[in-house]
Design a protein around this motif. Structure first.
Motif, PDB file in Angstrom:
ATOM      1  N   PHE A   5       0.835  -1.197   0.000  1.00 32.96           N
ATOM      2  CA  PHE A   5       0.000   0.000   0.000  1.00 32.96           C
ATOM      3  C   PHE A   5       0.870   1.247   0.000  1.00 32.96           C
ATOM      4  O   PHE A   5       0.622   2.189  -0.750  1.00 32.96           O
ATOM      5  N   TYR A   6       1.892   1.259   0.826  1.00 32.16           N
ATOM      6  CA  TYR A   6       2.792   2.407   0.885  1.00 32.16           C
ATOM      7  C   TYR A   6       3.442   2.635  -0.480  1.00 32.16           C
ATOM      8  O   TYR A   6       3.461   3.755  -0.987  1.00 32.16           O
ATOM      9  N   THR A   7       3.957   1.576  -1.077  1.00 30.10           N
ATOM     10  CA  THR A   7       4.659   1.681  -2.359  1.00 30.10           C
ATOM     11  C   THR A   7       3.741   2.135  -3.486  1.00 30.10           C
ATOM     12  O   THR A   7       4.124   2.961  -4.315  1.00 30.10           O
ATOM     13  N   SER A   8       2.526   1.628  -3.512  1.00 32.53           N
ATOM     14  CA  SER A   8       1.633   1.933  -4.626  1.00 32.53           C
ATOM     15  C   SER A   8       0.758   3.168  -4.416  1.00 32.53           C
ATOM     16  O   SER A   8       0.416   3.851  -5.383  1.00 32.53           O
ATOM     17  N   SER A   9       0.407   3.479  -3.185  1.00 35.36           N
ATOM     18  CA  SER A   9      -0.577   4.531  -2.948  1.00 35.36           C
ATOM     19  C   SER A   9      -0.057   5.772  -2.235  1.00 35.36           C
ATOM     20  O   SER A   9      -0.715   6.802  -2.260  1.00 35.36           O
ATOM     21  N   ILE A  10       1.093   5.681  -1.584  1.00 34.49           N
ATOM     22  CA  ILE A  10       1.640   6.841  -0.865  1.00 34.49           C
ATOM     23  C   ILE A  10       2.940   7.320  -1.500  1.00 34.49           C
ATOM     24  O   ILE A  10       3.115   8.507  -1.756  1.00 34.49           O
ATOM     25  N   LEU A  11       3.844   6.414  -1.757  1.00 41.18           N
ATOM     26  CA  LEU A  11       5.160   6.771  -2.281  1.00 41.18           C
ATOM     27  C   LEU A  11       5.109   7.627  -3.553  1.00 41.18           C
ATOM     28  O   LEU A  11       5.873   8.591  -3.657  1.00 41.18           O
ATOM     29  N   PRO A  12       4.214   7.351  -4.501  1.00 43.22           N
ATOM     30  CA  PRO A  12       4.165   8.211  -5.691  1.00 43.22           C
ATOM     31  C   PRO A  12       3.815   9.676  -5.375  1.00 43.22           C
ATOM     32  O   PRO A  12       4.088  10.561  -6.177  1.00 43.22           O
ATOM     33  N   TYR A  13       3.227   9.926  -4.217  1.00 49.47           N
ATOM     34  CA  TYR A  13       2.815  11.277  -3.824  1.00 49.47           C
ATOM     35  C   TYR A  13       3.684  11.814  -2.688  1.00 49.47           C
ATOM     36  O   TYR A  13       3.365  12.830  -2.076  1.00 49.47           O
ATOM     37  N   SER A  14       4.781  11.139  -2.411  1.00 51.13           N
ATOM     38  CA  SER A  14       5.625  11.531  -1.281  1.00 51.13           C
ATOM     39  C   SER A  14       6.225  12.924  -1.466  1.00 51.13           C
ATOM     40  O   SER A  14       6.449  13.627  -0.484  1.00 51.13           O
ATOM     41  N   GLY A  15       6.454  13.347  -2.711  1.00 52.89           N
ATOM     42  CA  GLY A  15       7.015  14.676  -2.948  1.00 52.89           C
ATOM     43  C   GLY A  15       6.141  15.776  -2.389  1.00 52.89           C
ATOM     44  O   GLY A  15       6.616  16.663  -1.669  1.00 52.89           O
ATOM     45  N   ILE A  16       4.860  15.732  -2.706  1.00 50.92           N
ATOM     46  CA  ILE A  16       3.959  16.776  -2.211  1.00 50.92           C
ATOM     47  C   ILE A  16       3.742  16.619  -0.706  1.00 50.92           C
ATOM     48  O   ILE A  16       3.642  17.623   0.010  1.00 50.92           O
ATOM     49  N   VAL A 116      -3.315  29.000   4.738  1.00 51.48           N
ATOM     50  CA  VAL A 116      -3.945  28.732   3.445  1.00 51.48           C
ATOM     51  C   VAL A 116      -3.036  29.178   2.300  1.00 51.48           C
ATOM     52  O   VAL A 116      -2.874  28.455   1.312  1.00 51.48           O
ATOM     53  N   ASP A 117      -2.409  30.346   2.440  1.00 54.78           N
ATOM     54  CA  ASP A 117      -1.495  30.821   1.397  1.00 54.78           C
ATOM     55  C   ASP A 117      -0.298  29.890   1.234  1.00 54.78           C
ATOM     56  O   ASP A 117       0.198  29.688   0.125  1.00 54.78           O
ATOM     57  N   ARG A 118       0.170  29.310   2.335  1.00 59.86           N
ATOM     58  CA  ARG A 118       1.256  28.320   2.241  1.00 59.86           C
ATOM     59  C   ARG A 118       0.835  27.160   1.355  1.00 59.86           C
ATOM     60  O   ARG A 118       1.574  26.714   0.492  1.00 59.86           O
ATOM     61  N   ALA A 119      -0.364  26.660   1.617  1.00 65.81           N
ATOM     62  CA  ALA A 119      -0.860  25.526   0.837  1.00 65.81           C
ATOM     63  C   ALA A 119      -0.978  25.895  -0.633  1.00 65.81           C
ATOM     64  O   ALA A 119      -0.551  25.142  -1.513  1.00 65.81           O
ATOM     65  N   ILE A 120      -1.519  27.062  -0.917  1.00 66.08           N
ATOM     66  CA  ILE A 120      -1.710  27.488  -2.306  1.00 66.08           C
ATOM     67  C   ILE A 120      -0.371  27.568  -3.027  1.00 66.08           C
ATOM     68  O   ILE A 120      -0.222  27.044  -4.141  1.00 66.08           O
ATOM     69  N   ILE A 121       0.626  28.187  -2.414  1.00 67.76           N
ATOM     70  CA  ILE A 121       1.913  28.346  -3.101  1.00 67.76           C
ATOM     71  C   ILE A 121       2.618  27.001  -3.245  1.00 67.76           C
ATOM     72  O   ILE A 121       3.301  26.760  -4.253  1.00 67.76           O
ATOM     73  N   LEU A 122       2.444  26.104  -2.301  1.00 68.00           N
ATOM     74  CA  LEU A 122       3.055  24.780  -2.436  1.00 68.00           C
ATOM     75  C   LEU A 122       2.454  24.022  -3.620  1.00 68.00           C
ATOM     76  O   LEU A 122       3.176  23.397  -4.396  1.00 68.00           O
ATOM     77  N   PHE A 123       1.140  24.100  -3.755  1.00 69.81           N
ATOM     78  CA  PHE A 123       0.496  23.440  -4.896  1.00 69.81           C
ATOM     79  C   PHE A 123       0.923  24.109  -6.202  1.00 69.81           C
ATOM     80  O   PHE A 123       1.147  23.433  -7.204  1.00 69.81           O
ATOM     81  N   TYR A 124       1.040  25.420  -6.184  1.00 72.81           N
ATOM     82  CA  TYR A 124       1.501  26.156  -7.362  1.00 72.81           C
ATOM     83  C   TYR A 124       2.915  25.712  -7.741  1.00 72.81           C
ATOM     84  O   TYR A 124       3.210  25.477  -8.920  1.00 72.81           O
ATOM     85  N   LEU A 125       3.782  25.591  -6.759  1.00 77.86           N
ATOM     86  CA  LEU A 125       5.156  25.153  -7.017  1.00 77.86           C
ATOM     87  C   LEU A 125       5.211  23.713  -7.525  1.00 77.86           C
ATOM     88  O   LEU A 125       6.155  23.335  -8.220  1.00 77.86           O
ATOM     89  N   GLU A 126       4.208  22.922  -7.186  1.00 76.79           N
ATOM     90  CA  GLU A 126       4.097  21.556  -7.703  1.00 76.79           C
ATOM     91  C   GLU A 126       3.460  21.537  -9.089  1.00 76.79           C
ATOM     92  O   GLU A 126       3.197  20.472  -9.633  1.00 76.79           O
ATOM     93  N   GLU A 127       3.197  22.732  -9.635  1.00 72.16           N
ATOM     94  CA  GLU A 127       2.621  22.926 -10.970  1.00 72.16           C
ATOM     95  C   GLU A 127       1.221  22.318 -11.102  1.00 72.16           C
ATOM     96  O   GLU A 127       0.838  21.813 -12.157  1.00 72.16           O
ATOM     97  N   LYS A 128       0.467  22.378 -10.023  1.00 69.45           N
ATOM     98  CA  LYS A 128      -0.921  21.937 -10.059  1.00 69.45           C
ATOM     99  C   LYS A 128      -1.752  23.026 -10.733  1.00 69.45           C
ATOM    100  O   LYS A 128      -1.535  24.212 -10.491  1.00 69.45           O
TER     101      LYS A 128
END
Length: 164
Positions: A5-16, A116-128
């Motif tokens: 579960f960790y390898t397939s469902s969490i690890l791919p999103y570990s960067g964010i 909230v602004d922290r979250a927004i800029i983090l998602f922006y930096l992740e190119e969401k």
């Protein structure tokens, strides 16, 4: 938690997950606690995922909510320390939390933003895309665009002269 579960469902999103946890913590110890708590809560909540959004969106929202909850708990117990007290402590052997000084400055500036602004800029930096950020935050894509521009101006002002 199974390693599958960790390898397939969490690890791919570990960067964010790492980026969000890092933006809301001031020490390596807190970062590790937050990351572990996020992974645990994802595993505990996996059966509650209804598929109304993408798995990644659900992970982002869950990570953000967990970090915000942990920050509030820490503030209530008055154990919240500023980034300056951690980063500028030269006697601390754990002062190598993140070695890239420019990145440290950026995260220090991001920590001065509202939660909230922290979250927004983090998602922006992740190119969401703004649409996905809006879905996670609970607002409109246009509002996200306006807020990103304001956040970038604020960060530029905070960082001017600090990065060569």
């Amino acid at each position: 938690m199974s390693s599958d579960f960790y390898t397939s469902s969490i690890l791919p999103y570990s960067g964010i997950i790492i980026n969000i946890c890092r933006a809301y913590t001031d020490s390596q110890e807190d970062f590790e606690d937050y990351y572990q708590e996020v992974c645990l809560q994802i595993w505990r909540s996996k059966d509650k995922f209804r598929g109304d959004s993408k798995w990644s969106t659900w992970i982002y929202r869950l990570t953000l909510n967990i970090c915000l909850t942990l920050v509030k708990k820490k503030k209530k117990t008055r154990q919240y320390y500023s980034a300056d007290s951690i980063i500028n402590n030269e006697d601390d052997d754990n002062n190598t939390f993140f070695s890239d000084s420019d990145l440290d400055l950026l995260y220090d500036a991001i920590k001065q933003l509202s939660e909230v602004d922290r979250a927004i800029i983090l998602f922006y930096l992740e190119e969401k895309p703004n649409k996905e950020i809006a879905e996670i935050i609970g607002t409109t894509p246009n509002n996200i665009g306006v807020r990103v521009n304001r956040i970038k101006k604020r960060l530029k002002k905070l960082l001017d002269g600090k990065i060569n």
